[in-house]
Design a protein around this motif. Structure first.
Motif, PDB file in Angstrom:
ATOM      1  N   PRO A  19      42.003  46.923  34.637  1.00 47.65           N
ATOM      2  CA  PRO A  19      42.574  45.636  35.132  1.00 47.65           C
ATOM      3  C   PRO A  19      42.028  45.620  36.684  1.00 47.65           C
ATOM      4  O   PRO A  19      41.999  46.549  37.009  1.00 47.65           O
ATOM      5  CB  PRO A  19      44.142  45.925  35.069  1.00 47.65           C
ATOM      6  CG  PRO A  19      44.221  47.325  35.001  1.00 47.65           C
ATOM      7  CD  PRO A  19      43.066  47.969  34.396  1.00 47.65           C
ATOM      8  N   THR A  20      42.025  44.279  37.093  1.00 47.34           N
ATOM      9  CA  THR A  20      41.637  43.885  38.210  1.00 47.34           C
ATOM     10  C   THR A  20      42.278  44.743  39.423  1.00 47.34           C
ATOM     11  O   THR A  20      41.689  45.130  40.427  1.00 47.34           O
ATOM     12  CB  THR A  20      41.398  42.577  38.281  1.00 47.34           C
ATOM     13  OG1 THR A  20      40.605  41.933  37.335  1.00 47.34           O
ATOM     14  CG2 THR A  20      40.769  42.185  39.713  1.00 47.34           C
ATOM     15  N   ASN A  21      43.782  44.520  39.292  1.00 53.29           N
ATOM     16  CA  ASN A  21      44.624  45.064  40.386  1.00 53.29           C
ATOM     17  C   ASN A  21      44.240  46.616  40.647  1.00 53.29           C
ATOM     18  O   ASN A  21      44.104  47.323  41.736  1.00 53.29           O
ATOM     19  CB  ASN A  21      45.878  44.911  40.187  1.00 53.29           C
ATOM     20  CG  ASN A  21      46.597  45.486  38.902  1.00 53.29           C
ATOM     21  OD1 ASN A  21      45.744  46.131  37.930  1.00 53.29           O
ATOM     22  ND2 ASN A  21      47.640  45.496  38.790  1.00 53.29           N
ATOM     23  N   ILE A  29      30.379  46.378  38.840  1.00 52.59           N
ATOM     24  CA  ILE A  29      31.974  46.045  38.266  1.00 52.59           C
ATOM     25  C   ILE A  29      31.580  44.592  37.978  1.00 52.59           C
ATOM     26  O   ILE A  29      31.268  43.728  38.515  1.00 52.59           O
ATOM     27  CB  ILE A  29      32.771  45.990  39.558  1.00 52.59           C
ATOM     28  CG1 ILE A  29      32.960  47.363  40.314  1.00 52.59           C
ATOM     29  CG2 ILE A  29      34.258  45.443  39.099  1.00 52.59           C
ATOM     30  CD1 ILE A  29      33.580  47.422  41.477  1.00 52.59           C
ATOM     31  N   ILE A  30      31.810  44.409  36.635  1.00 51.45           N
ATOM     32  CA  ILE A  30      31.438  43.004  35.880  1.00 51.45           C
ATOM     33  C   ILE A  30      32.983  42.336  35.650  1.00 51.45           C
ATOM     34  O   ILE A  30      33.874  42.741  35.020  1.00 51.45           O
ATOM     35  CB  ILE A  30      30.885  43.335  34.506  1.00 51.45           C
ATOM     36  CG1 ILE A  30      29.476  43.986  34.720  1.00 51.45           C
ATOM     37  CG2 ILE A  30      30.674  42.103  33.709  1.00 51.45           C
ATOM     38  CD1 ILE A  30      28.652  44.608  33.692  1.00 51.45           C
ATOM     39  N   SER A  31      32.793  40.958  36.179  1.00 48.02           N
ATOM     40  CA  SER A  31      33.781  40.123  35.707  1.00 48.02           C
ATOM     41  C   SER A  31      33.011  38.887  35.295  1.00 48.02           C
ATOM     42  O   SER A  31      31.805  38.556  35.326  1.00 48.02           O
ATOM     43  CB  SER A  31      34.491  39.674  37.148  1.00 48.02           C
ATOM     44  OG  SER A  31      33.695  39.141  37.996  1.00 48.02           O
ATOM     45  N   ALA A  42      28.403  47.505  43.316  1.00 51.07           N
ATOM     46  CA  ALA A  42      28.347  46.053  43.625  1.00 51.07           C
ATOM     47  C   ALA A  42      29.347  45.276  42.405  1.00 51.07           C
ATOM     48  O   ALA A  42      29.411  45.963  41.373  1.00 51.07           O
ATOM     49  CB  ALA A  42      26.753  45.666  43.288  1.00 51.07           C
ATOM     50  N   VAL A  43      29.793  44.084  43.116  1.00 49.13           N
ATOM     51  CA  VAL A  43      30.246  43.428  41.916  1.00 49.13           C
ATOM     52  C   VAL A  43      29.355  42.458  41.508  1.00 49.13           C
ATOM     53  O   VAL A  43      28.744  41.664  42.112  1.00 49.13           O
ATOM     54  CB  VAL A  43      31.545  42.518  42.779  1.00 49.13           C
ATOM     55  CG1 VAL A  43      32.242  41.536  41.832  1.00 49.13           C
ATOM     56  CG2 VAL A  43      32.633  43.626  43.417  1.00 49.13           C
ATOM     57  N   VAL A  44      29.520  42.107  40.036  1.00 45.18           N
ATOM     58  CA  VAL A  44      28.722  40.983  39.288  1.00 45.18           C
ATOM     59  C   VAL A  44      29.615  40.252  38.584  1.00 45.18           C
ATOM     60  O   VAL A  44      30.379  40.530  37.787  1.00 45.18           O
ATOM     61  CB  VAL A  44      27.832  41.796  38.100  1.00 45.18           C
ATOM     62  CG1 VAL A  44      26.868  40.843  37.445  1.00 45.18           C
ATOM     63  CG2 VAL A  44      26.754  43.032  39.042  1.00 45.18           C
ATOM     64  N   VAL A  45      29.453  38.891  39.144  1.00 48.59           N
ATOM     65  CA  VAL A  45      30.345  37.793  38.422  1.00 48.59           C
ATOM     66  C   VAL A  45      29.348  37.175  37.630  1.00 48.59           C
ATOM     67  O   VAL A  45      28.447  36.514  37.983  1.00 48.59           O
ATOM     68  CB  VAL A  45      30.796  36.957  39.696  1.00 48.59           C
ATOM     69  CG1 VAL A  45      31.784  35.804  39.122  1.00 48.59           C
ATOM     70  CG2 VAL A  45      31.590  37.835  40.761  1.00 48.59           C
ATOM     71  N   ILE A  87      32.079  49.250  35.191  1.00 49.84           N
ATOM     72  CA  ILE A  87      33.520  49.015  35.343  1.00 49.84           C
ATOM     73  C   ILE A  87      33.757  47.365  34.927  1.00 49.84           C
ATOM     74  O   ILE A  87      33.256  46.845  35.515  1.00 49.84           O
ATOM     75  CB  ILE A  87      33.925  49.426  36.549  1.00 49.84           C
ATOM     76  CG1 ILE A  87      33.769  51.051  36.964  1.00 49.84           C
ATOM     77  CG2 ILE A  87      35.409  49.063  36.590  1.00 49.84           C
ATOM     78  CD1 ILE A  87      34.199  51.189  38.540  1.00 49.84           C
ATOM     79  N   PHE A  88      34.299  47.387  33.579  1.00 57.29           N
ATOM     80  CA  PHE A  88      34.511  46.085  33.019  1.00 57.29           C
ATOM     81  C   PHE A  88      35.924  45.864  33.285  1.00 57.29           C
ATOM     82  O   PHE A  88      36.849  46.497  32.769  1.00 57.29           O
ATOM     83  CB  PHE A  88      33.994  46.146  31.694  1.00 57.29           C
ATOM     84  CG  PHE A  88      33.688  44.777  30.968  1.00 57.29           C
ATOM     85  CD1 PHE A  88      32.382  44.434  30.787  1.00 57.29           C
ATOM     86  CD2 PHE A  88      34.844  44.165  30.207  1.00 57.29           C
ATOM     87  CE1 PHE A  88      32.011  43.133  30.209  1.00 57.29           C
ATOM     88  CE2 PHE A  88      34.523  43.050  29.709  1.00 57.29           C
ATOM     89  CZ  PHE A  88      33.231  42.657  29.691  1.00 57.29           C
ATOM     90  N   LEU A  89      35.888  44.444  33.890  1.00 59.60           N
ATOM     91  CA  LEU A  89      37.428  44.099  34.112  1.00 59.60           C
ATOM     92  C   LEU A  89      38.011  43.425  32.868  1.00 59.60           C
ATOM     93  O   LEU A  89      37.652  42.726  32.367  1.00 59.60           O
ATOM     94  CB  LEU A  89      37.327  43.021  35.128  1.00 59.60           C
ATOM     95  CG  LEU A  89      36.907  43.436  36.572  1.00 59.60           C
ATOM     96  CD1 LEU A  89      37.130  42.328  37.596  1.00 59.60           C
ATOM     97  CD2 LEU A  89      37.485  44.787  36.870  1.00 59.60           C
TER      98      LEU A  89
END
Length: 220
Positions: A203-205, A137-139, A18-21, A162-164
């Motif tokens: 990195p995000t990419n 995945i944390i942003s 999951a992506v966490v913003v 996973i930390f951006l």
């Protein structure tokens, strides 16, 4: 003797990620916000790229917002640090809304948190476990406060994190007796701490590319 460590690396299982913003709210990420974090301007395109690709791959998007009741009943010791927090993060105010450029879609999840970490006083853990998520995945912002706190809390709950590195934003710190700290140094030190002890920092990419590649494998 210097200690050398290999960076942590997790495989991204699209069905269990999951992506966490974190806290990309007007108060922090809009130029008119009460505590505008200048570096958030650079991470918005990164988060847009990530959420777009993740959504296409069926990965849930979870937006965290720092929100309080506004009547002093749930701020406690935070008021010792930020006396006007009840007004600044009051539920229903413009300050707590996600910025327009990252407006959550209908199927996205919004979790309001009363404290710095995403797991304290929220149902985030229940949501993730209910979806059988084991990797987040944390942003977002601030790198060294709410993002880092959420990452550490997640690790303690046995999630892979996973930390951006370029999808999180820090701010400057004033001199509190040991000299001022720039946003750049705040970012650097936080990433080093997390990468060396707690989680994967990338990195995000790189993460976007992995999601795309894994998504192709699912459809072949």
């Amino acid at each position: 003797m210097a200690i050398t460590k290999k960076p942590i690396k997790f495989a991204i299982n699209l069905k269990r990620s999951a992506v966490v913003v974190v806290d990309m709210q007007n108060v922090f990420a809009h130029p008119d916000g009460t505590i505008f974090v200048e570096a958030t301007k650079k991470i918005v395109p990164k988060i847009q790229d990530l959420t777009k690709v993740a959504k296409q791959a069926g990965v849930p998007i979870i937006y965290l917002r720092h929100v309080v009741q506004g009547d002093g009943t749930d701020t406690g010791r935070m008021k010792d640090i930020v006396p006007n927090i009840d007004q600044m993060l009051q539920n229903g105010s413009w300050n707590v809304e996600i910025i327009n450029s990252l407006t959550p879609e209908v199927d996205d999840i919004i979790v309001d948190k009363p404290f710095f970490g995403g797991f304290t006083g929220t149902d985030l853990d229940t949501i993730l476990r209910g979806k059988d998520i084991d990797t987040i995945i944390i942003s977002g912002t601030l790198t060294n406060i709410c993002c880092e706190t959420t990452a550490r809390q997640a690790v303690e709950r046995e999630y892979k994190v996973i930390f951006l590195s370029d999808g999180t934003a820090a701010g400057d710190k004033p001199d509190m007796g040991w000299g001022p700290v720039s946003a750049e140094l705040n970012q650097q030190v936080t990433l080093i701490n997390l990468a060396s002890t707690f989680c994967q920092v990338s990195p995000t990419n790189q993460i976007v590319s992995e999601i795309k590649e894994n998504s192709k494998l699912l459809t072949t």
